[in-house]
Design a protein around this motif. Sequence first.
Motif, PDB file in Angstrom:
ATOM      1  N   PHE A   1      13.198 -25.141  65.828  1.00 44.16           N
ATOM      2  CA  PHE A   1      12.652 -25.173  64.355  1.00 44.16           C
ATOM      3  C   PHE A   1      11.368 -24.358  64.330  1.00 44.16           C
ATOM      4  CE2 PHE A   1      10.566 -27.046  60.803  1.00 44.16           C
ATOM      5  CZ  PHE A   1      11.570 -27.374  60.017  1.00 44.16           C
ATOM      6  N   PRO A   2      11.399 -23.385  63.534  1.00 48.50           N
ATOM      7  CA  PRO A   2      12.495 -22.702  62.956  1.00 48.50           C
ATOM      8  C   PRO A   2      13.588 -21.754  64.194  1.00 48.50           C
ATOM      9  CG  PRO A   2      10.577 -21.913  61.858  1.00 48.50           C
ATOM     10  CD  PRO A   2      10.153 -22.871  62.949  1.00 48.50           C
ATOM     11  N   THR A   3      14.656 -21.524  63.418  1.00 47.66           N
ATOM     12  CA  THR A   3      15.620 -20.801  64.452  1.00 47.66           C
ATOM     13  C   THR A   3      14.898 -19.684  64.930  1.00 47.66           C
ATOM     14  OG1 THR A   3      17.427 -21.866  63.085  1.00 47.66           O
ATOM     15  CG2 THR A   3      17.725 -19.681  64.418  1.00 47.66           C
ATOM     16  N   ARG A   4      15.082 -19.164  66.229  1.00 52.09           N
ATOM     17  CA  ARG A   4      14.447 -18.043  66.938  1.00 52.09           C
ATOM     18  C   ARG A   4      12.912 -18.229  67.150  1.00 52.09           C
ATOM     19  NH1 ARG A   4      17.835 -16.155  63.294  1.00 52.09           N
ATOM     20  NH2 ARG A   4      16.228 -15.521  61.872  1.00 52.09           N
ATOM     21  N   SER A   5      12.313 -19.505  67.023  1.00 51.97           N
ATOM     22  CA  SER A   5      10.897 -19.542  67.007  1.00 51.97           C
ATOM     23  C   SER A   5      10.556 -19.611  68.553  1.00 51.97           C
ATOM     24  CB  SER A   5      10.312 -20.700  66.245  1.00 51.97           C
ATOM     25  OG  SER A   5      10.976 -21.888  66.661  1.00 51.97           O
ATOM     26  N   GLY A   6      11.770 -20.394  69.393  1.00 52.47           N
ATOM     27  CA  GLY A   6      11.409 -20.840  70.718  1.00 52.47           C
ATOM     28  C   GLY A   6      10.790 -22.227  70.909  1.00 52.47           C
ATOM     29  N   HIS A   7      10.816 -22.700  69.485  1.00 49.29           N
ATOM     30  CA  HIS A   7      10.007 -24.286  69.596  1.00 49.29           C
ATOM     31  C   HIS A   7      11.155 -25.003  69.242  1.00 49.29           C
ATOM     32  CE1 HIS A   7       6.880 -26.684  69.342  1.00 49.29           C
ATOM     33  NE2 HIS A   7       7.126 -27.177  67.993  1.00 49.29           N
ATOM     34  N   ARG A   8      11.228 -25.919  70.361  1.00 52.21           N
ATOM     35  CA  ARG A   8      12.460 -26.893  70.181  1.00 52.21           C
ATOM     36  C   ARG A   8      11.666 -28.040  69.971  1.00 52.21           C
ATOM     37  NH1 ARG A   8      16.980 -24.815  71.350  1.00 52.21           N
ATOM     38  NH2 ARG A   8      18.097 -26.816  71.225  1.00 52.21           N
ATOM     39  N   ILE A   9      12.326 -29.014  69.173  1.00 50.54           N
ATOM     40  CA  ILE A   9      11.750 -30.564  68.799  1.00 50.54           C
ATOM     41  C   ILE A   9      12.980 -31.410  68.771  1.00 50.54           C
ATOM     42  CG2 ILE A   9       9.666 -29.361  67.366  1.00 50.54           C
ATOM     43  CD1 ILE A   9      11.219 -29.953  64.785  1.00 50.54           C
ATOM     44  N   SER A  10      12.670 -32.629  68.679  1.00 48.40           N
ATOM     45  CA  SER A  10      13.686 -33.837  68.467  1.00 48.40           C
ATOM     46  C   SER A  10      14.204 -33.581  67.073  1.00 48.40           C
ATOM     47  CB  SER A  10      13.145 -35.102  68.745  1.00 48.40           C
ATOM     48  OG  SER A  10      12.178 -35.358  67.706  1.00 48.40           O
ATOM     49  N   LEU A  11      15.587 -34.074  66.963  1.00 51.83           N
ATOM     50  CA  LEU A  11      15.985 -34.171  65.800  1.00 51.83           C
ATOM     51  C   LEU A  11      15.345 -34.893  64.640  1.00 51.83           C
ATOM     52  CD1 LEU A  11      18.427 -32.884  64.102  1.00 51.83           C
ATOM     53  CD2 LEU A  11      19.814 -34.933  64.717  1.00 51.83           C
ATOM     54  N   LEU A  12      14.768 -36.028  65.022  1.00 53.78           N
ATOM     55  CA  LEU A  12      13.835 -36.921  64.034  1.00 53.78           C
ATOM     56  C   LEU A  12      12.670 -36.038  63.567  1.00 53.78           C
ATOM     57  CD1 LEU A  12      13.797 -39.577  62.931  1.00 53.78           C
ATOM     58  CD2 LEU A  12      12.360 -40.210  64.817  1.00 53.78           C
ATOM     59  N   GLU A  13      12.172 -35.571  64.558  1.00 52.89           N
ATOM     60  CA  GLU A  13      10.979 -34.578  64.391  1.00 52.89           C
ATOM     61  C   GLU A  13      11.087 -33.493  63.052  1.00 52.89           C
ATOM     62  OE1 GLU A  13       7.092 -32.266  66.024  1.00 52.89           O
ATOM     63  OE2 GLU A  13       8.565 -33.078  67.392  1.00 52.89           O
ATOM     64  N   ALA A  14      12.579 -32.957  63.468  1.00 55.03           N
ATOM     65  CA  ALA A  14      12.869 -32.022  62.337  1.00 55.03           C
ATOM     66  C   ALA A  14      13.404 -32.619  61.153  1.00 55.03           C
ATOM     67  CB  ALA A  14      14.134 -31.237  62.861  1.00 55.03           C
ATOM     68  N   ALA A  15      13.654 -33.758  60.919  1.00 54.05           N
ATOM     69  CA  ALA A  15      14.061 -34.315  59.746  1.00 54.05           C
ATOM     70  C   ALA A  15      12.612 -34.757  59.151  1.00 54.05           C
ATOM     71  CB  ALA A  15      14.449 -35.639  59.877  1.00 54.05           C
ATOM     72  N   GLU A  16      11.743 -35.055  59.766  1.00 53.78           N
ATOM     73  CA  GLU A  16      10.028 -35.331  59.302  1.00 53.78           C
ATOM     74  C   GLU A  16       9.415 -34.202  58.870  1.00 53.78           C
ATOM     75  OE1 GLU A  16       8.531 -37.630  62.631  1.00 53.78           O
ATOM     76  OE2 GLU A  16       9.728 -39.504  61.798  1.00 53.78           O
ATOM     77  N   ARG A  17       9.695 -33.018  59.547  1.00 58.26           N
ATOM     78  CA  ARG A  17       9.034 -31.665  59.360  1.00 58.26           C
ATOM     79  C   ARG A  17       9.824 -31.061  57.833  1.00 58.26           C
ATOM     80  NH1 ARG A  17       7.372 -27.912  64.215  1.00 58.26           N
ATOM     81  NH2 ARG A  17       6.124 -29.505  65.491  1.00 58.26           N
ATOM     82  N   LEU A  18      10.857 -31.404  57.666  1.00 57.06           N
ATOM     83  CA  LEU A  18      11.645 -30.817  56.620  1.00 57.06           C
ATOM     84  C   LEU A  18      11.153 -31.693  55.298  1.00 57.06           C
ATOM     85  CD1 LEU A  18      13.742 -29.544  54.829  1.00 57.06           C
ATOM     86  CD2 LEU A  18      15.362 -31.149  55.549  1.00 57.06           C
ATOM     87  N   GLU A  19      10.925 -32.940  55.575  1.00 60.35           N
ATOM     88  CA  GLU A  19      10.405 -33.702  54.588  1.00 60.35           C
ATOM     89  C   GLU A  19       9.073 -33.558  54.268  1.00 60.35           C
ATOM     90  OE1 GLU A  19      12.999 -37.802  55.368  1.00 60.35           O
ATOM     91  OE2 GLU A  19      11.021 -37.762  56.199  1.00 60.35           O
ATOM     92  N   GLN A  20       8.044 -33.226  55.132  1.00 62.33           N
ATOM     93  CA  GLN A  20       6.809 -32.810  54.875  1.00 62.33           C
ATOM     94  C   GLN A  20       6.855 -31.444  53.923  1.00 62.33           C
ATOM     95  OE1 GLN A  20       3.890 -34.310  55.302  1.00 62.33           O
ATOM     96  NE2 GLN A  20       5.494 -36.225  55.998  1.00 62.33           N
ATOM     97  N   ARG A  21       7.627 -30.527  54.189  1.00 63.91           N
ATOM     98  CA  ARG A  21       7.782 -29.503  53.526  1.00 63.91           C
ATOM     99  C   ARG A  21       7.944 -29.763  51.981  1.00 63.91           C
ATOM    100  NH1 ARG A  21       9.689 -23.965  56.452  1.00 63.91           N
ATOM    101  NH2 ARG A  21       8.607 -24.372  58.697  1.00 63.91           N
ATOM    102  N   MET A  22       8.916 -30.706  51.893  1.00 62.50           N
ATOM    103  CA  MET A  22       9.308 -31.191  50.558  1.00 62.50           C
ATOM    104  C   MET A  22       8.055 -31.535  49.628  1.00 62.50           C
ATOM    105  SD  MET A  22      13.224 -32.648  51.652  1.00 62.50           S
ATOM    106  CE  MET A  22      13.148 -33.576  50.288  1.00 62.50           C
TER     107      MET A  22
END
Length: 920
Positions: A803-824
Amino acid sequence: MLESVAKTAEGQRLATSSSQDSAWRRWGPYLSARQWGTVREDYSADGDAWNAFGFDQAHTRGYRWGEDGIAGLTDRYGFLNLAVALWNTHDDRLKERWFGLTGPEGNHGEDVKEYYWALDATPTHSWAQHLYRYPQAAFPYQQLREANRERGYDVDEFELADTGVLDENRFFDVVTTHAKVDSGDICITYSATNHGPEAAPLHLVPQLWFRNTWVWGRDKRRASMQQTQTEQERNFVQVVAEHAWLNRHTLSAEGAPRVLWCDNETDEVAAFGAAENTAPFPKSAVDRAIVHGDDSLLSPDPNGTKVAFDYFFEAVQPGETVTVRLRLSDGDGPSEPFGPDFQATLDKRRAEADEFYAAVIPAETNEVDRHIARRAFAGLNWNKQIYRYSVTEWLEGDPAGPVPPPERREPWARNAGWSHLDLADVISMPDDWEYPWFATWDLAFHCVAIAHIDPAFAKQQLLLLCREWAQHPDGQLPAYEWKFSDVNPPVHAWAAWLVYVADGRTDTDFLTRIMSKLLLNFGWWVNRKDEAGNELFEGGFLGMDNISVFDRSNQVPDGQRLEQSDATSWIAFTCLCMLRIAQELAVTQPAWGDAATTFLERFLSITQAVENFGGRHESLWNEADGFFYDILVDDQDAVTPVTVRSLVGFVPLLAVANSPRQLPGRVPELQERRAWLKRNRPEMMRYMLTEAGQGKDDLGELTLSLVDLDRYPRLLERLFDEDEFLAPYGIRSLSAAYRDGMTLQLAGQDMHIRYTPGWSEDGMFGGNSNWRGPIWFPLNTLIADALRHRALGVGGDKLQVEFPTRSGHRISLLEAAERLEQRMLDLFRPGPDGRRPGQQRDIPTGPLWDEHPTFSEYFDGDVGTGLGASHQTGWTAMVAHLICRPASDSKRPADPDQPADQAVASTPVAHDQPTDASQH
């Protein structure tokens, strides 16, 4: 949290006010912001609602089904109405309602051309505030029409701020306040502040009127109002209103305004060019008297069915605020309506609103997000509007009205097949001006947000559209009044579950009632929208308007059948929602166990159809692209994928659910069926992820997902790719890889599509919405919610995503959901320059503007600018749901009887069981 809300004064009122007919709900801001240009008021042969009853006629012509006004107050049946009108001494008409362009006039469809905001409101409407920004110069009606008429789809709309009339802050801020002394005694103030650099004149004109129910030949009882004789030294005037249903009410107006009387009747001379008026004192009399100095249409006697109180302020100084006070009361009203208790009531109700929202919004929430949530809740409360529409009466016409044109009875005519629909209810609207009618899938999102503050109303709303006078006998839910038979995504079951959880997860009667109706709706989907009987579904545009290369409702190539990724996935999603409800009910009502197994089986059947249909091993999944697509099937069963990457391909992610490990033991049918499937259908296990149980009654935790473990990471690669879908403020509706456009050859035709981050560039569905790039808040919320479900399910804690794709930065799926919500959420938070990214383009900056967030219909896919309807505190109010959801939702529940797929908990309010509020 439940206990803290219940202890507040507003919480205690809600505890005794579950029904729409409860005393505290009888009066509210239910008056529509726009009644003209609606299907209800259209009695034309061609169904052109915009021209059949336009804005200019609204000032002179009586409405049939409702009324409208500015920041209005009305009873829950819309009989007696109170709203403020204004005149700056320059306009060519009294400002009685907000102006906007009709669908054909606007270069992006219907479009209100005013600035106003819901400031605050409590669910029982014990307290409410609203702000309208009224120009001091003549309102540029014609300029707005002409400028937009000349603009194409590729150009921004020409807005009020673009005309220059608001320059140098040359406007009045008009704040309407409602505060209830008790359920039938309401203090009202209208305060106008001059923000301009010079003194300016202003007429503040509160108006009270009855909806005209007596001229149509169906109910000849006539309401009446008259002025009472009071001693001059009392410093107020009083009007007594009598109505057969409402009985007696008294409106007191402070001071000595000029009192203008007429009737709420059509001015036939002005509206239709008649030689004379049947009603001698028509509704336009107030406008004629104040604006044009012509008193000839006013009643010489102090009685009628419409009255106006004209307060004229000759020179409101810069920075000065002028205020008028009114009080609407049951019966004869208090002897001293403007005594010390008036201001005390305003102060008390404001403090109670602060107390209530302090309990609703989590304590750890920062002030910025707290302000956003409270404004979203305010919009939801102000967007409740009375909606009356009997399709049978509308089709037949009225006994005293003209004979309807024969075209209205043709099978193809608008809503001809919905003669059973008969509503007279307060309903949550998507937008109070641009969409002043309910939309079923919009309303489901509204209810999820509303449940945080008013679960009783949320449940009533969901049940209402499932009642026999709304739901079609064949099981379909009505879409919206322009075409009730259109197909909305089936999100009702999802919303019902979240509202049930928000309400404390105790009201199984509500679940039982709505589940019985949703079974009918599910049958309609299976029988009407699975043409080939192969468990793949066709729903047409399904609310996502122009998302494909062709209109999926009306332009499917000849000889082809469209099997839809989104329609099929929506039904899989619905199966899991109904499974969740059925298994909840089965714990205490074992008969529901069979329904639970039915929806488990139906979900699994859909998973197999998605993978292998038509006996040719065809799939909606495209292995080469790592994406789900719609499929065209011709009459020889030849298959062609519609290879457009859009939200259509992500709807499969939504079909995910988790079951706690001990639930099967409490629902024997599920236990037996799961065990049988595990033994006999091992191919199903790719969609049924389990963890080992402990003992025969513990089959282990279960996660059901339409997207299997192999496809899930590939789909997320697309989802979180900033060159495709991941935007700074959410998920785009179409891949940005198509910025330069792309062409598909389908059925011998070249079809084109292009990523368009902002306004629609074509007229499909009126051109007033765009699913070819922008961010749509409700779908983003569902995607984030689905990611959270999957993260909390079997093996979800082991899933990592780049997250994001090709960033080389891997996070948990739960953290990805939370980051998406923060963007919103960042759409609504002030940026470094103080401007909120989600504000609409034309809204100026500065202290008078920056504090007012707008809740737009959708948002630019690149920069987040608000687009579409500008008061969409309906589904975009889901932002309040994100803010108010407790942190516990990010953890797997420890209680084995607490479903891991619980997606929301809230601050529910104790209340009685819901009762049916419709009366017919």
